[in-house]
Design a protein around this motif. Structure first.
Motif, PDB file in Angstrom:
ATOM      1  N   VAL A  26      37.820  70.750  15.243  1.00  0.00           N
ATOM      2  CA  VAL A  26      38.947  69.929  14.897  1.00  0.00           C
ATOM      3  C   VAL A  26      40.262  70.550  15.911  1.00  0.00           C
ATOM      4  O   VAL A  26      40.874  69.926  16.558  1.00  0.00           O
ATOM      5  CB  VAL A  26      39.520  70.177  13.401  1.00  0.00           C
ATOM      6  N   GLY A  27      40.243  71.982  15.691  1.00  0.00           N
ATOM      7  CA  GLY A  27      41.106  72.677  16.782  1.00  0.00           C
ATOM      8  C   GLY A  27      40.856  72.170  18.228  1.00  0.00           C
ATOM      9  O   GLY A  27      42.061  72.167  18.987  1.00  0.00           O
ATOM     10  N   GLY A  50      39.641  65.063  24.409  1.00  0.00           N
ATOM     11  CA  GLY A  50      39.701  65.874  23.096  1.00  0.00           C
ATOM     12  C   GLY A  50      37.998  65.840  22.873  1.00  0.00           C
ATOM     13  O   GLY A  50      37.481  67.027  22.351  1.00  0.00           O
ATOM     14  N   ALA A  51      37.436  64.806  23.403  1.00  0.00           N
ATOM     15  CA  ALA A  51      35.520  65.255  22.929  1.00  0.00           C
ATOM     16  C   ALA A  51      35.087  66.093  24.189  1.00  0.00           C
ATOM     17  O   ALA A  51      34.217  66.700  23.846  1.00  0.00           O
ATOM     18  CB  ALA A  51      35.153  63.580  23.505  1.00  0.00           C
ATOM     19  N   SER A  52      35.851  66.080  25.502  1.00  0.00           N
ATOM     20  CA  SER A  52      35.105  67.059  26.392  1.00  0.00           C
ATOM     21  C   SER A  52      35.398  68.564  26.023  1.00  0.00           C
ATOM     22  O   SER A  52      34.480  69.352  26.253  1.00  0.00           O
ATOM     23  CB  SER A  52      35.820  66.941  27.666  1.00  0.00           C
ATOM     24  N   PHE A  53      36.375  68.793  25.042  1.00  0.00           N
ATOM     25  CA  PHE A  53      36.794  70.096  24.557  1.00  0.00           C
ATOM     26  C   PHE A  53      35.840  70.335  23.554  1.00  0.00           C
ATOM     27  O   PHE A  53      35.882  71.625  23.218  1.00  0.00           O
ATOM     28  CB  PHE A  53      38.077  70.332  24.243  1.00  0.00           C
ATOM     29  N   GLU A  54      34.982  69.532  23.293  1.00  0.00           N
ATOM     30  CA  GLU A  54      34.114  70.135  22.168  1.00  0.00           C
ATOM     31  C   GLU A  54      32.916  70.614  22.606  1.00  0.00           C
ATOM     32  O   GLU A  54      31.773  70.835  21.913  1.00  0.00           O
ATOM     33  CB  GLU A  54      33.486  68.692  21.363  1.00  0.00           C
ATOM     34  N   LEU A  55      32.807  70.758  23.851  1.00  0.00           N
ATOM     35  CA  LEU A  55      31.565  71.442  24.381  1.00  0.00           C
ATOM     36  C   LEU A  55      31.164  72.776  23.922  1.00  0.00           C
ATOM     37  O   LEU A  55      29.637  72.721  23.859  1.00  0.00           O
ATOM     38  CB  LEU A  55      31.610  71.525  26.019  1.00  0.00           C
TER      39      LEU A  55
END
Length: 247
Positions: free
Chosen positions: A123-124, A174-179
């Motif tokens: 989430v963060g 946002g999705a890319s930062f979930e790596l």
């Protein structure tokens, strides 16, 4: 019916399934109510929210630049759409909590200890990616594109297309930062090891730049602003996976 049949316990599969379905319905209703409440609260401020969202573009428009609505009802429905998306964005922790409350009773204690930090981190990082896109990427990308726009061209973007464009950028970053979270999950599942992630670093960098070129606007600035943070996040994912693997 014999006494042996009377001694058999009643089947419990159907009641348990029904209890799970009732619990799932309750969690879905609570999540939907939360979104609706926030959406209703944001409706009076829909125009202000859109003005705030359009600020990175308005700063780059020449003179008294403004956006237009090609759809007669676009001036109403587009801000309402933004208010609803903002409500989803704001209630994401509440929705994830409802999902966690439904799944958590079926997890072991060790699984809960691992899943909760991953959920909070996901989430963060998603919020961080959206904030990075708004405060850094959009101003730089619009400024770069404005420099190459001929002076004879009147820049009057449509409010609906601009909203769709920004939402795609937010979702992409946002999705890319979930790596890092994705890498840690792969290590926990045993599909890869931290050593393999280090060995594949070169291939990962190439893949990151390819992904950045596909999901970002056709300008070098936004592509670099997505690819460079993703490379850093890949390194952070390796470090995090090493810590998880040791434990």
């Amino acid at each position: 019916m014999s006494r042996a049949d009377d001694a058999l316990p009643p089947p419990t599969g159907a009641p348990r399934l029904l209890d799970h379905l009732i619990e799932l319905r309750a969690r879905l209703l609570r999540g939907a109510v939360g979104v609706i409440v926030v959406f209703v609260a944001l409706m009076p401020f829909a125009a202000d929210i859109y003005t705030l969202l359009a600020h990175p573009l308005l700063k780059t428009l020449p003179g008294s630049g403004h956006l237009i609505a090609t759809d007669p009802a676009g001036g109403f429905f587009v801000p309402m759409k933004l208010a609803f998306m903002t409500a989803l964005f704001a209630t994401a922790p509440w929705l994830l909590y409802q999902a966690w409350a439904f799944v958590a009773p079926g997890l072991y204690r060790q699984e809960k200890r691992v899943a909760m930090p991953l959920l909070v981190s996901a989430v963060g990082l998603f919020y961080l990616g959206c904030a990075f896109a708004y405060f850094v990427v959009l101003p730089a990308a619009f400024g770069f594109l404005a420099k190459f726009t001929p002076e004879v061209v009147a820049q009057t973007p449509d409010i609906g297309k601009y909203l769709d464009f920004v939402l795609v950028i937010f979702l992409a970053f946002g999705a890319s930062f979930e790596l890092p979270v994705a890498l840690v999950i792969l290590v926990l599942l045993g599909w890869v090891t931290p050593a393999q992630l280090r060995e594949w670093r070169g291939y990962a960098v190439v893949g990151i730049f390819v992904v950045a070129a596909v999901i970002t606007p056709p300008d070098v600035v936004s592509q670099l602003m997505l690819a460079i943070p993703m490379c850093l996040l890949y390194e952070a994912g390796i470090l995090a996976s090493r810590l998880v693997a040791r434990r």
